[in-house]
Design a protein around this motif. Sequence first.
Motif, mmCIF file in Angstrom:
data_model
loop_
_atom_site.group_PDB
_atom_site.id
_atom_site.type_symbol
_atom_site.label_atom_id
_atom_site.label_comp_id
_atom_site.label_asym_id
_atom_site.label_seq_id
_atom_site.Cartn_x
_atom_site.Cartn_y
_atom_site.Cartn_z
ATOM 1 N N ALA A 183 0.822 -1.211 0.000
ATOM 2 C CA ALA A 183 0.000 0.000 0.000
ATOM 3 C C ALA A 183 0.856 1.261 0.000
ATOM 4 O O ALA A 183 0.551 2.231 -0.703
ATOM 5 N N LEU A 184 1.935 1.264 0.779
ATOM 6 C CA LEU A 184 2.798 2.444 0.818
ATOM 7 C C LEU A 184 3.529 2.630 -0.506
ATOM 8 O O LEU A 184 3.799 3.764 -0.920
ATOM 9 N N SER A 185 3.856 1.531 -1.175
ATOM 10 C CA SER A 185 4.464 1.632 -2.501
ATOM 11 C C SER A 185 3.490 2.290 -3.469
ATOM 12 O O SER A 185 3.871 3.168 -4.265
ATOM 13 N N PHE A 186 2.228 1.880 -3.414
ATOM 14 C CA PHE A 186 1.223 2.503 -4.268
ATOM 15 C C PHE A 186 0.940 3.937 -3.840
ATOM 16 O O PHE A 186 0.617 4.794 -4.680
ATOM 17 N N ALA A 187 1.061 4.216 -2.547
ATOM 18 C CA ALA A 187 0.858 5.585 -2.067
ATOM 19 C C ALA A 187 1.876 6.523 -2.702
ATOM 20 O O ALA A 187 1.527 7.592 -3.228
ATOM 21 N N LEU A 188 3.153 6.131 -2.660
ATOM 22 C CA LEU A 188 4.192 6.954 -3.286
ATOM 23 C C LEU A 188 3.963 7.059 -4.793
ATOM 24 O O LEU A 188 4.185 8.120 -5.394
ATOM 25 N N PHE A 189 3.530 5.968 -5.409
ATOM 26 C CA PHE A 189 3.277 5.961 -6.846
ATOM 27 C C PHE A 189 2.227 6.997 -7.223
ATOM 28 O O PHE A 189 2.341 7.685 -8.241
ATOM 29 N N ARG A 190 1.192 7.132 -6.388
ATOM 30 C CA ARG A 190 0.129 8.094 -6.663
ATOM 31 C C ARG A 190 0.688 9.512 -6.726
ATOM 32 O O ARG A 190 0.220 10.337 -7.526
ATOM 33 N N THR A 191 1.663 9.800 -5.898
ATOM 34 C CA THR A 191 2.159 11.181 -5.825
ATOM 35 C C THR A 191 2.827 11.614 -7.126
ATOM 36 O O THR A 191 2.900 12.807 -7.413
ATOM 37 N N TYR A 192 3.307 10.665 -7.931
ATOM 38 C CA TYR A 192 3.948 11.026 -9.196
ATOM 39 C C TYR A 192 2.952 11.668 -10.161
ATOM 40 O O TYR A 192 3.357 12.351 -11.100
ATOM 41 N N ALA A 193 1.655 11.434 -9.963
ATOM 42 C CA ALA A 193 0.634 11.956 -10.864
ATOM 43 C C ALA A 193 0.334 13.428 -10.608
ATOM 44 O O ALA A 193 -0.410 14.049 -11.370
ATOM 45 N N VAL A 194 0.899 13.992 -9.546
ATOM 46 C CA VAL A 194 0.820 15.436 -9.304
ATOM 47 C C VAL A 194 2.051 16.051 -9.969
ATOM 48 O O VAL A 194 3.177 15.774 -9.549
ATOM 49 N N TYR A 204 -0.202 16.476 0.964
ATOM 50 C CA TYR A 204 -0.775 15.456 0.096
ATOM 51 C C TYR A 204 -0.005 14.141 0.206
ATOM 52 O O TYR A 204 -0.608 13.068 0.336
ATOM 53 N N VAL A 205 1.327 14.205 0.157
ATOM 54 C CA VAL A 205 2.122 12.983 0.290
ATOM 55 C C VAL A 205 1.812 12.307 1.623
ATOM 56 O O VAL A 205 1.637 11.085 1.697
ATOM 57 N N LEU A 206 1.742 13.094 2.690
ATOM 58 C CA LEU A 206 1.411 12.545 4.005
ATOM 59 C C LEU A 206 0.038 11.879 3.970
ATOM 60 O O LEU A 206 -0.151 10.789 4.539
ATOM 61 N N SER A 207 -0.910 12.502 3.296
ATOM 62 C CA SER A 207 -2.267 11.944 3.261
ATOM 63 C C SER A 207 -2.311 10.615 2.519
ATOM 64 O O SER A 207 -3.111 9.734 2.857
ATOM 65 N N THR A 208 -1.439 10.424 1.516
ATOM 66 C CA THR A 208 -1.419 9.128 0.830
ATOM 67 C C THR A 208 -0.960 8.026 1.773
ATOM 68 O O THR A 208 -1.429 6.891 1.686
ATOM 69 N N PHE A 209 -0.044 8.361 2.681
ATOM 70 C CA PHE A 209 0.441 7.373 3.650
ATOM 71 C C PHE A 209 -0.625 7.030 4.683
ATOM 72 O O PHE A 209 -0.627 5.924 5.226
ATOM 73 N N VAL A 210 -1.517 7.965 4.958
ATOM 74 C CA VAL A 210 -2.600 7.716 5.909
ATOM 75 C C VAL A 210 -3.723 6.918 5.265
ATOM 76 O O VAL A 210 -4.197 5.915 5.813
ATOM 77 N N VAL A 211 -4.146 7.350 4.082
ATOM 78 C CA VAL A 211 -5.370 6.830 3.480
ATOM 79 C C VAL A 211 -5.157 5.536 2.696
ATOM 80 O O VAL A 211 -5.959 4.592 2.798
ATOM 81 N N THR A 212 -4.091 5.462 1.892
ATOM 82 C CA THR A 212 -3.926 4.318 0.997
ATOM 83 C C THR A 212 -3.855 2.978 1.732
ATOM 84 O O THR A 212 -4.501 2.008 1.297
ATOM 85 N N PRO A 213 -3.088 2.839 2.839
ATOM 86 C CA PRO A 213 -3.080 1.540 3.524
ATOM 87 C C PRO A 213 -4.448 1.122 4.053
ATOM 88 O O PRO A 213 -4.798 -0.065 4.004
ATOM 89 N N VAL A 214 -5.231 2.081 4.555
ATOM 90 C CA VAL A 214 -6.558 1.735 5.069
ATOM 91 C C VAL A 214 -7.444 1.235 3.929
ATOM 92 O O VAL A 214 -8.148 0.225 4.065
ATOM 93 N N ARG A 215 -7.397 1.926 2.810
ATOM 94 C CA ARG A 215 -8.207 1.505 1.666
ATOM 95 C C ARG A 215 -7.726 0.167 1.106
ATOM 96 O O ARG A 215 -8.541 -0.668 0.697
ATOM 97 N N TRP A 216 -6.411 -0.034 1.067
ATOM 98 C CA TRP A 216 -5.873 -1.313 0.568
ATOM 99 C C TRP A 216 -6.333 -2.468 1.452
ATOM 100 O O TRP A 216 -6.819 -3.493 0.966
ATOM 101 N N ILE A 217 -6.177 -2.312 2.764
ATOM 102 C CA ILE A 217 -6.557 -3.381 3.684
ATOM 103 C C ILE A 217 -8.067 -3.610 3.646
ATOM 104 O O ILE A 217 -8.542 -4.749 3.764
ATOM 105 N N ASP A 218 -8.831 -2.550 3.456
ATOM 106 C CA ASP A 218 -10.275 -2.692 3.338
ATOM 107 C C ASP A 218 -10.626 -3.549 2.127
ATOM 108 O O ASP A 218 -11.583 -4.344 2.164
#
Length: 301
Positions: A38-49, A113-127
């Motif tokens: 999830a954290l790998s995908f979180a960082l990946f998302r930030t590249y789209a900004v 925004y980067v911080l928010s990806t670390f908060v939100v993405t793992p919760v959504r992934w595990i969900d």
Amino acid sequence: MKRFDLRHRTERLDPETQHEEIYRILATQEFPWDINQALSFALFRTYAVPTIGRLLFETGEFTERVQKRYDDTGLILDAVLEHGFTSDPGRAGIRRMNQMHGSYDISNDDMRYVLSTFVVTPVRWIDDFGWRKLTRNEIVGSTNYYRALGKYMGIKEIPETFEAFETFLDDYEREHFLFDQGGRAVADSTLELLCTFPPNNLAPAALIKRFSWALMDDPLLDAFAYRRPSRLVRTLSRGALKARARLVRFYPVRTEPKFARDLPNIRSYPTGYEVEKLGTFPRTCPVQHTNGTVARENTAS
């Protein structure tokens, strides 16, 4: 230990004062593989900004030395996670992050925004793909962990709740996701690296990329100008992860924590490393670099 013993343990911890322990249990024992993905995908998302993806491309670090950058990110965060914010290794890790970020003109909103990806993405992934859902106590605890990390990083106006982080992330992506050639190059380089990780390296790279694209939402795919996968490919890819979750439910409980340095993906430091020497040291770095004394052994689990 029984399968839900770790959940019972996190439920007994106070998410306001014991969030470090809650997140440490989740990331190193209960969901180490899921949170790493999830954290790998979180960082990946930030590249789209574009302001983020373009900056990472211009440094050359995520295209020319992507393995080392991947390793350094994981190991720096590892030092904080394992030892705590106020420990010597934890402070060394935070100092390294602040030195690197301080070398560039990065807006507070991009940092949030980067911080928010670390908060939100793992919760959504595990969900979606975890063997069980996170409890409310665990979500609050993990949110507070990253809120504390954000404060140590000097980020201002940090959201106060998980829901506020979700709203900020979704709004920011809706407003800022946009194609940028530099961000696309960083994304491509990261996917190439992903294809070399075991056991991915046993499959054709094209298959691993298609699997990865199938896990991405349409706005993210569009921002990188990646072709949207078919419904069948999405169903098969997500189904494979859901099947894994059903199997993991019957695995024995992990009694020893698994940190980033224990992962086979971390390959840059076979003889060990020092936290103070991880990362980059741009010539414009405003903080003088001194050799540290905090050494970590890179041992396998």
